[in-house]
Design a protein around this motif. Structure first.
Motif, short mmCIF file in Angstrom:
data_model
loop_
_atom_site.label_atom_id
_atom_site.label_comp_id
_atom_site.label_asym_id
_atom_site.label_seq_id
_atom_site.Cartn_x
_atom_site.Cartn_y
_atom_site.Cartn_z
N TYR B 492 0.84 -1.21 0.00
CA TYR B 492 0.00 0.00 0.00
C TYR B 492 0.87 1.25 0.00
O TYR B 492 0.68 2.17 -0.79
N ILE B 493 1.88 1.23 0.87
CA ILE B 493 2.75 2.41 1.00
C ILE B 493 3.49 2.67 -0.30
O ILE B 493 3.57 3.81 -0.77
N ALA B 494 4.00 1.58 -0.90
CA ALA B 494 4.79 1.75 -2.12
C ALA B 494 3.95 2.35 -3.23
O ALA B 494 4.42 3.21 -3.98
N ALA B 495 2.67 1.93 -3.34
CA ALA B 495 1.81 2.45 -4.40
C ALA B 495 1.62 3.95 -4.26
O ALA B 495 1.67 4.69 -5.25
N VAL B 496 1.41 4.42 -3.02
CA VAL B 496 1.22 5.86 -2.83
C VAL B 496 2.52 6.60 -3.04
O VAL B 496 2.54 7.71 -3.56
N GLU B 497 3.65 5.98 -2.67
CA GLU B 497 4.95 6.62 -2.87
C GLU B 497 5.23 6.86 -4.35
O GLU B 497 5.75 7.90 -4.72
#
Lengths: 116, 503
Positions: B492-497
């Motif tokens: 999830y974090i990587a997608a928003v990053e």
């Protein structure tokens, strides 16, 4: 010092709000409702108001002045709008209830008899 | 990563529908058609989104092209996509039900717009990647559903609405306080941003307070044990399609919030948090709900109590917390939405045929023989599904949940759960016998010539059957992918990053 004053104010407002929310009189309930939201907004302000002294304009930032956090203010504005909407809805409900039963006392014996 | 416009489509279609429906306020028929059309369009968007998320991973959209640390971002991982898909699917049938309903409140020009706004709130809450807009969407949904209940044909609807808006506003206050505490601690409200800071390992000052506040707010929204007392009144008095929506998908917002909280934000603390609080609350909920349903006086109220019990099942699954139990909980939440909305709509159809427009057991004893054929069998099918009898989808969800319990070897809760499952069978079958098998007596209400159409609930029961047989395998597969994904917050974090970098 200022932190303490804010904490005290938030506490007192919460106390009053919760107390009013549990009254029999529906109008007082609505007032308690508004006070509770005011307390939360104050909590938001306390969370970010004392970081800087100047308005968060681009000029002020460029001049190197410590600006206050703009996001907090945006959040409070939204929260005020939402609470205003709910408050007006509550008042509308109370108005119709008071017209229907001719009382704003939520434990009125006359109304209980009507319903049963 | 580029913005995925499907996300916006899911959210904006019902919003546009609401505005168009307001424009056509003179003609009720047009309004309802606009409602069904927009509901269907939103469903198509959500379906496409779910397929994309499943194939290509997490999809994102930065609103107004403002990048994440400052702007609001919509994020659809499989969990959000699956829940949004569930919401829009059930919503279509809710809107279809209004088409052939004779309730006075549905002639009210604001009915369809409010209905669609409720959908916006629900879908938005499930697709947003920002804590504050989560609050805004939840509040939109609450205000819309409260207004819809207040205009109900049932006179007590207004009081239930007042009670709910006061209680839910206290829940909203908790949510706001939690959000403020989050902001003070982490300096951002972006879910991915918060998760990134939490993953670094240091637990910051106000973090435990904020997680408790948020948990309280979500438990209140899904009517779990200490916060449940508003629920039976509110769900009983709402107009039929609304109560079907409230009892099936609106309570799932809280479930969704809790899943997000324990899988994305507080991953480390989750085991302690989950086992202690949620399982116990869930078991209490199962018992209070089932016993309440067994002894209540009104069929709709019985189903409302039953929702209270079913949310308990989901919470026990969340409380167990392993991958298997998580699959069970999500499958349970998904299937329950279809069963409960179908049952409540069927009860609404029964009530619409009575002169008094009531589902009070006293007045509908043996009423089944005055109804069109088939409604009784549909109700029985729904009841069996709720109790978890194969070949219906309730069986699949119970099975998945029990597997989770066996996986955790938590025998006490498992036994209690299975016992309560038998209670479910008892109240559903006894209600069915009371309405459709007994002979009418003197108090049984006279029947009207015409009532609501049973098309929407019948279609939902067919979906239940499909979910229990042909579609069970794909559903389990999607949910397994979901659980794999949410157990690793890094995805999830990587997608928003990625969004932060490219734009």
């Amino acid at each position: 010092m200022m932190d303490f004053v804010f904490a005290l104010a938030i506490g007192i407002l919460f106390g009053i709000g919760v107390f009013q929310l549990m009254r029999r009189d529906l109008i007082k309930v609505a007032i308690g409702f508004a006070i509770l939201f005011a307390a939360v907004n104050l909590f938001f302000i306390a969370a970010g108001a004392f970081e800087g002294e100047f308005a968060p304009y681009a000029d002020n930032v460029a001049a190197g002045l410590t600006t206050s956090d703009p996001l907090i203010q945006a959040l409070i504005l939204t929260a005020i709008v939402v609470s205003f909407g709910s408050f007006s809805l509550v008042l509308g409900f109370i108005y119709i209830i008071s017209r229907r039963y001719e009382t704003v006392d939520s434990e009125d014996k006359h109304v209980t008899a009507l319903k049963n | 990563m580029a913005n995925n416009h499907l996300l916006l489509g899911c959210l904006v279609t019902p919003l546009i529908g609401a505005i168009f429906a307001l424009v056509f306020y003179r003609s009720n028929r047009v309004q309802r058609s606009v409602g069904v059309l927009c509901g269907f369009a939103a469903w198509l968007f959500c379906l496409a989104l779910l397929v994309q998320v499943h194939d290509r991973g997490v999809q994102t959209y930065a609103l107004g092209n403002w990048q994440p640390p400052y702007g609001i971002v919509l994020v659809a991982d499989t969990l959000g996509g699956l829940f949004a898909f569930m919401v829009t699917t059930v919503m279509i049938f809710g809107l279809l039900y209004t088409f052939h309903s004779r309730d006075n409140c549905m002639r009210y020009p604001a009915f369809v717009p409010l209905f669609l706004l409720m959908e916006v709130g629900l879908v938005g809450a499930m697709l947003t990647g920002d804590l504050f807009s989560l609050f805004v969407f939840i509040e939109l949904m609450v205000l819309a559903s409260v207004s819809l209940t207040a205009i109900s044909d049932d006179n007590l609807g207004l009081e239930a609405a007042l009670k709910y808006i006061l209680i839910s506003s206290v829940g909203t206050l908790f949510l706001l306080l939690g959000i403020a505490a989050m902001y003070v601690t982490f300096g951002t409200l972006n879910l991915a941003g918060i998760a990134r800071i939490i993953l670094t390992g240091e637990l910051l000052s106000l973090a435990p307070v904020s997680v408790l506040m948020l948990l309280c707010a979500f438990l209140l929204k899904s009517a779990v044990f200490p916060f449940h007392f508003w629920q039976p009144d509110f769900h009983t008095t709402a107009p039929t399609p609304i109560s079907a929506m409230l009892s099936s998908i609106v309570v799932k917002v809280g479930v969704y919030g809790i899943i997000r909280l324990v899988t994305l934000l507080y991953v480390e603390e989750a085991p302690a948090l989950q086992l202690w609080w949620l399982s116990v609350l869930g078991v209490i909920g199962i018992f209070f709900g089932s016993l309440g349903a067994l002894r209540t006086y009104n069929a709709k109220r019985m189903l409302a109590y039953s929702t209270f019990a079913q949310i308990g099942f989901i919470l026990v699954g969340l409380g167990w917390g392993g991958a298997v139990a998580m699959v069970g909980a999500i499958v349970y939440a998904f299937n329950h939405a279809f069963i409960k909305s179908a049952l409540l709509m069927l009860m609404g159809v029964v009530a619409s045929y009575t002169k008094k427009k009531t589902a009070n057991f006293e007045y509908i004893q043996g009423f089944g023989e005055k109804l069109p054929a088939g409604i009784g069998w549909l109700f029985l099918l729904g009841g069996l599904s709720l109790a978890g009898i194969p070949p219906l989808n309730g069986f699949i969800s119970k099975l998945a949940l029990i597997q989770g319990g066996v996986d955790r070897a938590d025998w006490l809760n498992l036994i209690i759960m299975v016992a309560a499952g038998i209670l479910t069978l008892m109240y559903m079958v006894s209600a069915w016998q009371h309405i459709f098998q007994k002979k009418p007596n003197a108090k049984t209400d006279a029947a009207k010539a015409e009532g609501d159409s049973a098309f929407a609930p019948a279609a939902l029961i067919v979906i239940c059957l499909l979910l229990g047989t042909a579609l069970a395998e794909p559903l389990l597969q999607v949910v397994t992918v979901t659980v794999e994904q949410i157990r690793d917050p890094q995805v999830y974090i990587a997608a928003v990053e990625l969004l932060e970098g490219g734009g």
